[in-house]
Design a protein around this motif. Structure first.
Motif, PDB file in Angstrom:
ATOM      1  N   THR A  41      14.687   2.255  15.788  1.00 48.73           N
ATOM      2  CA  THR A  41      16.231   2.859  16.062  1.00 48.73           C
ATOM      3  C   THR A  41      15.921   3.624  17.432  1.00 48.73           C
ATOM      4  N   ALA A  42      16.754   2.990  18.343  1.00 50.02           N
ATOM      5  CA  ALA A  42      16.936   3.913  19.837  1.00 50.02           C
ATOM      6  C   ALA A  42      18.030   4.974  19.472  1.00 50.02           C
ATOM      7  N   ALA A  96       8.881  10.303  19.644  1.00 50.09           N
ATOM      8  CA  ALA A  96       9.899   9.442  20.464  1.00 50.09           C
ATOM      9  C   ALA A  96       9.356   8.989  21.810  1.00 50.09           C
ATOM     10  N   ALA A  97       9.800   7.537  21.949  1.00 51.57           N
ATOM     11  CA  ALA A  97       9.334   6.891  23.088  1.00 51.57           C
ATOM     12  C   ALA A  97      10.589   7.099  24.110  1.00 51.57           C
ATOM     13  N   PRO A  98      10.697   7.779  25.288  1.00 47.36           N
ATOM     14  CA  PRO A  98      11.956   7.715  26.114  1.00 47.36           C
ATOM     15  C   PRO A  98      12.271   6.334  26.561  1.00 47.36           C
ATOM     16  N   TRP A 125      15.888   7.536  23.155  1.00 47.85           N
ATOM     17  CA  TRP A 125      14.615   7.682  22.640  1.00 47.85           C
ATOM     18  C   TRP A 125      14.411   6.699  21.528  1.00 47.85           C
ATOM     19  N   ASN A 126      13.090   6.085  21.342  1.00 47.72           N
ATOM     20  CA  ASN A 126      13.145   5.236  20.368  1.00 47.72           C
ATOM     21  C   ASN A 126      12.101   5.678  19.296  1.00 47.72           C
ATOM     22  N   LEU A 127      12.252   5.319  18.049  1.00 45.37           N
ATOM     23  CA  LEU A 127      11.426   5.738  16.889  1.00 45.37           C
ATOM     24  C   LEU A 127      11.403   4.673  15.846  1.00 45.37           C
ATOM     25  N   ASN A 151      11.619   3.170  11.898  1.00 53.17           N
ATOM     26  CA  ASN A 151      12.430   3.686  10.930  1.00 53.17           C
ATOM     27  C   ASN A 151      11.847   4.538   9.911  1.00 53.17           C
ATOM     28  N   TRP A 152      10.517   3.999   9.457  1.00 53.63           N
ATOM     29  CA  TRP A 152       9.849   4.761   8.429  1.00 53.63           C
ATOM     30  C   TRP A 152       9.406   6.176   8.683  1.00 53.63           C
ATOM     31  N   LEU A 153       9.254   6.492   9.925  1.00 55.25           N
ATOM     32  CA  LEU A 153       8.861   7.842  10.631  1.00 55.25           C
ATOM     33  C   LEU A 153      10.206   8.798  10.432  1.00 55.25           C
ATOM     34  N   LEU A 154      11.239   8.130  10.653  1.00 54.10           N
ATOM     35  CA  LEU A 154      12.525   8.943  10.695  1.00 54.10           C
ATOM     36  C   LEU A 154      12.784   9.179   9.119  1.00 54.10           C
ATOM     37  N   ARG A 155      12.466   8.226   8.361  1.00 58.32           N
ATOM     38  CA  ARG A 155      12.897   8.424   6.850  1.00 58.32           C
ATOM     39  C   ARG A 155      12.050   9.689   6.610  1.00 58.32           C
ATOM     40  N   ARG A 156      10.668   9.585   6.917  1.00 59.60           N
ATOM     41  CA  ARG A 156       9.770  10.553   6.462  1.00 59.60           C
ATOM     42  C   ARG A 156       9.975  12.107   6.942  1.00 59.60           C
ATOM     43  N   GLU A 157      10.713  12.179   8.058  1.00 60.48           N
ATOM     44  CA  GLU A 157      11.014  13.554   8.812  1.00 60.48           C
ATOM     45  C   GLU A 157      12.415  13.961   8.029  1.00 60.48           C
ATOM     46  N   ILE A 158      13.208  13.107   8.098  1.00 53.45           N
ATOM     47  CA  ILE A 158      14.509  13.436   7.331  1.00 53.45           C
ATOM     48  C   ILE A 158      14.545  13.871   6.002  1.00 53.45           C
ATOM     49  N   VAL A 159      13.501  13.320   5.122  1.00 55.62           N
ATOM     50  CA  VAL A 159      13.357  13.727   3.869  1.00 55.62           C
ATOM     51  C   VAL A 159      12.848  14.984   3.874  1.00 55.62           C
ATOM     52  N   ALA A 160      11.809  15.203   4.838  1.00 54.12           N
ATOM     53  CA  ALA A 160      11.035  16.579   4.714  1.00 54.12           C
ATOM     54  C   ALA A 160      12.171  17.681   5.069  1.00 54.12           C
ATOM     55  N   ARG A 161      13.037  17.404   6.116  1.00 53.57           N
ATOM     56  CA  ARG A 161      14.030  18.490   6.238  1.00 53.57           C
ATOM     57  C   ARG A 161      14.897  18.582   5.081  1.00 53.57           C
ATOM     58  N   LEU A 162      15.396  17.518   4.325  1.00 54.50           N
ATOM     59  CA  LEU A 162      16.449  17.922   3.079  1.00 54.50           C
ATOM     60  C   LEU A 162      15.555  18.681   2.263  1.00 54.50           C
ATOM     61  N   GLU A 163      14.128  18.713   1.882  1.00 57.92           N
ATOM     62  CA  GLU A 163      13.467  19.259   1.006  1.00 57.92           C
ATOM     63  C   GLU A 163      13.562  21.063   1.467  1.00 57.92           C
ATOM     64  N   THR A 164      13.935  21.372   2.751  1.00 61.27           N
ATOM     65  CA  THR A 164      14.036  22.584   3.271  1.00 61.27           C
ATOM     66  C   THR A 164      15.645  23.312   2.833  1.00 61.27           C
TER      67      THR A 164
END
Length: 396
Positions: A53-54, A76-78, A109-111, A113-126
């Motif tokens: 996702t960009a 993220a890749a610019p 920036w391009n990322l 999707n699986w990594l986005l999920r990982r980091e957002i789920v980690a944020r929700l846990e906080t």
């Protein structure tokens, strides 16, 4: 039956639903997020979403406010330059749209999707005010004057002031509220995968047109020390299925030819995924106590990085309305304001992406020549070029 109480129930744990939970939770609302599928947060897990996702500039600002960008930025890749190549005409027409013409930041920036999920789920846990329930789905709801009663797939019930349908193009929330859609089918599918290549991408996103749809190379961080890009290859449905079933070497040969050898030989480094291409718009964005966002509200071909960025504009609009009058959460006045603000932008961008996609499909030499001349003309007039770049970022 005992019912849990929450401010906002979000149905759908895709990127839009996860981000909505992070943004609304960070703003202090009590949020319950449900999704019927298990959460996949690693690239090698079964069912991993290997697309990328960009995120354009306004989306990056939204992610930062949601407490997500610090964790995402290192991966993220610019996207500094958007390059458009029309390879259907001779000589090829190539024009670079450089972010420095309008900003001191990249377009986006391009990322993965699986990594986005990982980091957002980690944020929700906080966030103690966010209750994330994977493998639990939306079943039905009853809207009342001051709240909605939502029954989930595990037979539990939740009372919420606002229900957000972020559950995709076949949204159960939308269907439960009797909201219909208008759908356009192009006979296209998209094949997505990642490649390494010999030449660096230099943070250039390259969109190559011939017929059948664009072939797009989007920058990714290096893979095992080699330059890497995500490929989104749009073609007729039958052709995409043929390509998806080719042996690796044959697919690489086909991708090299279709890319016009832009970065030298392309080498496949991921699994392949196939996605149908449609345009779809919900007849209404709201119903009592309900707001539709993201693909529950609008679906577009993956042209111009507009899809999830439009979804985040939906979320940003809802968030600002919720923060402005938290006591009015989910009211008819709030939902009417959401529909008034978002509907014109959605219709404008869906129509624009539809026109761009139809132009990219064209196989008629006369139409292809007109497309190439149009690229040259739009690029050559500086005020128009800058206006188009601003519009692509979400301005106007």
């Amino acid at each position: 039956m005992k019912r849990d109480e929450t401010d906002i129930l979000i149905a759908g744990g895709g990127l839009a639903g996860l981000t909505a939970a992070a943004a609304l939770g960070t703003a202090g609302f009590h949020v319950t997020l449900v999704d019927p599928t298990p959460q996949v947060t690693h690239a090698d897990d079964a069912g991993a979403d290997l697309r990328t996702t960009a995120f354009l500039q306004p989306a990056q600002q939204f992610l930062e406010a949601a407490g997500l960008w610090t964790a995402l930025a290192p991966h993220a890749a610019p996207l500094q330059v958007m390059r458009i190549v029309d390879a259907a005409v001779e000589p090829h027409v190539m024009r670079d749209f450089d972010a420095k013409d309008i900003s001191d930041k990249p377009f986006g920036w391009n990322l993965p999707n699986w990594l986005l999920r990982r980091e957002i789920v980690a944020r929700l846990e906080t966030l103690p005010n966010v209750d994330f329930r994977p493998e639990v789905g939306f079943d039905r709801m009853v809207a009342r004057t001051k709240n909605a009663i939502v029954t989930l797939s595990d037979a539990t019930q939740v009372t919420a002031k606002l229900v957000i349908g972020a559950d995709g193009r076949n949204s159960a929330v939308r269907q439960a509220q009797g909201i219909r859609t208008q759908t356009l089918r192009y006979g296209q599918k998209a094949l997505t995968f990642a490649v390494t290549h010999t030449s660096p991408h230099n943070n250039i996103s390259t969109e190559i047109h011939r017929s059948g749809g664009p072939f797009t190379l989007v920058p990714l961080p290096d893979h095992e020390g080699k330059p890497c890009s995500a490929v989104v290859w749009m073609e007729s449905g039958a052709e995409v299925q043929r390509l998806a079933n080719l042996p690796q070497g044959a697919l690489e040969n086909a991708a090299n030819e279709r890319s016009a050898w832009t970065y030298g030989p392309l080498n496949l480094v991921s699994k392949r995924m196939v996605w149908p291409i449609i345009s779809q718009v919900a007849d209404r964005l709201t119903a009592p106590r309900t707001a539709l966002v993201a693909e529950a509200a609008h679906v577009m071909p993956p042209v111009g990085a507009q899809g999830l960025n439009m979804s985040l504009r939906d979320l940003d609009c809802l968030l600002e309305l919720a923060k402005a009058q938290p006591g009015d959460l989910g009211s008819a006045a709030m939902l009417n304001a959401y529909a008034r603000k978002r509907h014109p932008d959605i219709m404008l961008r869906v129509a624009g992406i539809d026109a761009l996609n139809r132009a990219s499909i064209a196989g008629n030499p006369m139409v292809q020549n007109m497309r190439a001349r149009g690229i040259e003309a739009l690029y050559g007039i500086t005020p128009i070029r800058r206006s188009l770049m601003q519009l692509g970022l979400g301005a106007g």
